[in-house]
Design an enzyme around this catalytic site. Sequence first.
Site, PDB file in Angstrom:
ATOM      1  N   GLU A 285       0.863  -1.188   0.000  1.00  0.00           N
ATOM      2  CA  GLU A 285       0.000   0.000   0.000  1.00  0.00           C
ATOM      3  C   GLU A 285       0.900   1.238   0.000  1.00  0.00           C
ATOM      4  O   GLU A 285       2.108   1.140   0.265  1.00  0.00           O
ATOM      5  CB  GLU A 285      -0.940  -0.037   1.202  1.00  0.00           C
ATOM      6  CG  GLU A 285      -1.809  -1.287   1.155  1.00  0.00           C
ATOM      7  CD  GLU A 285      -3.019  -1.273   2.087  1.00  0.00           C
ATOM      8  OE1 GLU A 285      -3.143  -0.344   2.918  1.00  0.00           O
ATOM      9  OE2 GLU A 285      -3.832  -2.205   1.969  1.00  0.00           O
TER      10      GLU A 285
ATOM     11  N   GLU B  72      17.087  -5.921   3.026  1.00  0.00           N
ATOM     12  CA  GLU B  72      17.099  -5.782   4.496  1.00  0.00           C
ATOM     13  C   GLU B  72      16.073  -6.744   5.113  1.00  0.00           C
ATOM     14  O   GLU B  72      16.356  -7.404   6.124  1.00  0.00           O
ATOM     15  CB  GLU B  72      16.783  -4.338   4.900  1.00  0.00           C
ATOM     16  CG  GLU B  72      17.874  -3.326   4.547  1.00  0.00           C
ATOM     17  CD  GLU B  72      17.989  -3.056   3.045  1.00  0.00           C
ATOM     18  OE1 GLU B  72      16.945  -3.046   2.355  1.00  0.00           O
ATOM     19  OE2 GLU B  72      19.112  -2.878   2.550  1.00  0.00           O
TER      20      GLU B  72
ATOM     21  N   GLU C 115       9.314  -7.871  -3.635  1.00  0.00           N
ATOM     22  CA  GLU C 115       9.092  -9.157  -2.944  1.00  0.00           C
ATOM     23  C   GLU C 115       9.980  -9.283  -1.699  1.00  0.00           C
ATOM     24  O   GLU C 115      10.469 -10.365  -1.377  1.00  0.00           O
ATOM     25  CB  GLU C 115       9.249 -10.332  -3.922  1.00  0.00           C
ATOM     26  CG  GLU C 115       8.225 -10.203  -5.041  1.00  0.00           C
ATOM     27  CD  GLU C 115       7.811 -11.491  -5.699  1.00  0.00           C
ATOM     28  OE1 GLU C 115       8.032 -12.569  -5.126  1.00  0.00           O
ATOM     29  OE2 GLU C 115       7.224 -11.402  -6.792  1.00  0.00           O
TER      30      GLU C 115
HETATM   31  C1  LIG Z   1       8.618  -2.293  -9.792  1.00  0.00           C
HETATM   32  C2  LIG Z   1       7.929  -2.756  -8.535  1.00  0.00           C
HETATM   33  C3  LIG Z   1       6.960  -3.750  -8.625  1.00  0.00           C
HETATM   34  C4  LIG Z   1       6.283  -4.164  -7.462  1.00  0.00           C
HETATM   35  N1  LIG Z   1       5.272  -5.097  -7.571  1.00  0.00           N
HETATM   36  C5  LIG Z   1       4.495  -5.364  -6.486  1.00  0.00           C
HETATM   37  C6  LIG Z   1       3.322  -6.176  -6.607  1.00  0.00           C
HETATM   38  O1  LIG Z   1       3.011  -6.710  -7.685  1.00  0.00           O
HETATM   39  N2  LIG Z   1       2.540  -6.358  -5.517  1.00  0.00           N
HETATM   40  C7  LIG Z   1       2.833  -5.802  -4.312  1.00  0.00           C
HETATM   41  O2  LIG Z   1       2.083  -6.008  -3.363  1.00  0.00           O
HETATM   42  N3  LIG Z   1       3.941  -5.018  -4.154  1.00  0.00           N
HETATM   43  C8  LIG Z   1       4.766  -4.792  -5.215  1.00  0.00           C
HETATM   44  N4  LIG Z   1       5.891  -3.981  -5.076  1.00  0.00           N
HETATM   45  C9  LIG Z   1       6.178  -3.379  -3.776  1.00  0.00           C
HETATM   46  C10 LIG Z   1       7.450  -3.915  -3.136  1.00  0.00           C
HETATM   47  O3  LIG Z   1       7.255  -5.221  -2.668  1.00  0.00           O
HETATM   48  C11 LIG Z   1       7.830  -2.918  -2.023  1.00  0.00           C
HETATM   49  O4  LIG Z   1       8.306  -1.756  -2.662  1.00  0.00           O
HETATM   50  C12 LIG Z   1       8.880  -3.472  -1.089  1.00  0.00           C
HETATM   51  O5  LIG Z   1       8.357  -4.525  -0.309  1.00  0.00           O
HETATM   52  C13 LIG Z   1       9.441  -2.385  -0.154  1.00  0.00           C
HETATM   53  O6  LIG Z   1       8.416  -1.674   0.448  1.00  0.00           O
HETATM   54  P1  LIG Z   1       8.428  -0.065   0.433  1.00  0.00           P
HETATM   55  O7  LIG Z   1       8.695   0.344  -0.975  1.00  0.00           O
HETATM   56  O8  LIG Z   1       7.168   0.391   1.064  1.00  0.00           O
HETATM   57  O9  LIG Z   1       9.662   0.348   1.306  1.00  0.00           O
HETATM   58  P2  LIG Z   1       9.666   0.524   2.913  1.00  0.00           P
HETATM   59  O10 LIG Z   1       9.020  -0.651   3.536  1.00  0.00           O
HETATM   60  O11 LIG Z   1       9.151   1.867   3.236  1.00  0.00           O
HETATM   61  O12 LIG Z   1      11.223   0.476   3.216  1.00  0.00           O
HETATM   62  C14 LIG Z   1      12.086   1.587   3.032  1.00  0.00           C
HETATM   63  C15 LIG Z   1      13.492   1.155   3.427  1.00  0.00           C
HETATM   64  O13 LIG Z   1      13.502   0.791   4.819  1.00  0.00           O
HETATM   65  C16 LIG Z   1      14.028  -0.520   4.941  1.00  0.00           C
HETATM   66  N5  LIG Z   1      13.373  -1.203   6.056  1.00  0.00           N
HETATM   67  C17 LIG Z   1      12.051  -1.274   6.320  1.00  0.00           C
HETATM   68  N6  LIG Z   1      11.823  -2.015   7.409  1.00  0.00           N
HETATM   69  C18 LIG Z   1      13.033  -2.426   7.854  1.00  0.00           C
HETATM   70  C19 LIG Z   1      13.481  -3.211   8.954  1.00  0.00           C
HETATM   71  N7  LIG Z   1      12.618  -3.781   9.813  1.00  0.00           N
HETATM   72  N8  LIG Z   1      14.803  -3.397   9.124  1.00  0.00           N
HETATM   73  C20 LIG Z   1      15.695  -2.859   8.244  1.00  0.00           C
HETATM   74  N9  LIG Z   1      15.333  -2.106   7.199  1.00  0.00           N
HETATM   75  C21 LIG Z   1      14.029  -1.901   6.994  1.00  0.00           C
HETATM   76  C22 LIG Z   1      13.742  -1.196   3.611  1.00  0.00           C
HETATM   77  O14 LIG Z   1      14.578  -2.313   3.380  1.00  0.00           O
HETATM   78  C23 LIG Z   1      13.992  -0.038   2.652  1.00  0.00           C
HETATM   79  O15 LIG Z   1      15.368   0.063   2.429  1.00  0.00           O
HETATM   80  C24 LIG Z   1       6.615  -3.601  -6.220  1.00  0.00           C
HETATM   81  C25 LIG Z   1       7.621  -2.613  -6.140  1.00  0.00           C
HETATM   82  C26 LIG Z   1       8.265  -2.196  -7.284  1.00  0.00           C
HETATM   83  C27 LIG Z   1       9.298  -1.109  -7.169  1.00  0.00           C
END
Ligand SMILES: Cc1cc2nc3c(=O)[nH]c(=O)nc-3n(C[C@H](O)[C@H](O)[C@H](O)COP(=O)(O)OP(=O)(O)OC[C@H]3O[C@@H](n4cnc5c(N)ncnc54)[C@H](O)[C@@H]3O)c2cc1C
Length: 380
Positions: A128, A366, A362
């Site tokens: 989301e 981290e 996916e």
């Molecule tokens: C091209 C693309 C396709 C995608 N396709 C899908 C899809 O089909 N369906 C779907 O549901 N999602 C999809 N995603 C979403 C993707 O899975 C998320 O972007 C990913 O899980 C990271 O979430 P976020 O972007 O909200 O980053 P955040 O969760 O906000 O993280 C930001 C940073 O903080 C770090 N971080 C967060 N929590 C921790 C922790 N506990 N310890 C250490 N570091 C941490 C992360 O590693 C990252 O570096 C897609 C993303 C992209 C870019």
Amino acid sequence: MNFQLSEEQQMLVDMARQFAAQQVAPGAEHRDQTGTFPSDLIAPLAEQGFLGMLVPEADGGSDMGYVNYALALAEIAQACASTAVTMAVNNLTASAVATFASAELRAEVLPDLCSGAGGQVGAFALSEPHCGSDAAALRTKAERDGDDYIINGAKQWITNGSYASWVLVMARTGEGTRGISAFLVPGDAAGLIVGPEERKMGLKGSNTVPLTLENVRVNQRYRVGDEGIGFRIAMDALDGGRIGIGSQALGIGRAALVEAARYMEERKAFGQPLNRHQALQFMIADIGTDLEATRLLMLKAASLRDQGEPMTQAASMCKVYASEACCRAVDSALQIHGGYGYVQDYAIERLYRDARVTRIYEGTSEIQRVVISRNVLKGS
Ligand SMILES: Cc1cc2nc3c(=O)[nH]c(=O)nc-3n(C[C@H](O)[C@H](O)[C@H](O)COP(=O)(O)OP(=O)(O)OC[C@H]3O[C@@H](n4cnc5c(N)ncnc54)[C@H](O)[C@@H]3O)c2cc1C
């Protein structure tokens, strides 16, 4: 211990390699340059059985299992990473439905997902706008209304979202992780609004969109499994999906190696082809070692999955190693191209951009390390 592929597995690899070379590779640059979704490849992928590789034949799939899936997907990814992620997300969605949905729902949905009916594919909607890594913080709500649920919320980054016959949506039906349920929403459902395509760095041929759900009404028969098991479904799907991203990364890394080797042969510096310079030979050695380690981790995770063994840690190790090895590979391969690596005349520029997201989606690197360290510290 035998590290050889079986005759059947080798035949599948040969078939996938030929298909990828003839049908997928020729359009890869065009898809990247124009941001064109591989609609023309959905039916051919289905004909090869590549859209339902993790679905039993009785449900319309080709039931080839994870090892074969990983091997085939790496071949597709080597030809075109955008096509590979399109295929991967369809397989992830279909396999979750095959594992958790009722017989009635499987019969309704899986033939579409396995055949790419109407040039459409499956989508998986967990993330989301406010949460990705912390997926359990999702806010999309499904409220009961008689025999139906009314779903409201916003999903972000949904691969295949504009071309989805079915979207597997995780929505809140209660509190906490046990208050999340999974629903299959038809791609043309009233109130399912597809947002504008993201302007991504790479994977430009794949489709990534936000989805808004405004009073989307689905009958309760579209709930996948019991109420409250949606988070478990999502985590299980991602365990399998991480093998897919590992194999996508392997394919991109291999393509980078091929490009580097080709360039090293044709380019000369200081009177010698680049491949005679030891500093560059060592880069190739490192790429080759990284890709072999990736392949073994991928096959281990896939084989555990096929045997029904616990594989969460193996999937995370595969995903984090593969994606980081792939990024090292494209970086070195670009370096080997010198200035020509930095312009669009050579494929390595696209591979470099395509590789980067494998460390993010996916589950970021981290998050994989969170999963791995938790398991390693438990002593498993
Ligand atoms: C091209 C693309 C396709 C995608 N396709 C899908 C899809 O089909 N369906 C779907 O549901 N999602 C999809 N995603 C979403 C993707 O899975 C998320 O972007 C990913 O899980 C990271 O979430 P976020 O972007 O909200 O980053 P955040 O969760 O906000 O993280 C930001 C940073 O903080 C770090 N971080 C967060 N929590 C921790 C922790 N506990 N310890 C250490 N570091 C941490 C992360 O590693 C990252 O570096 C897609 C993303 C992209 C870019």
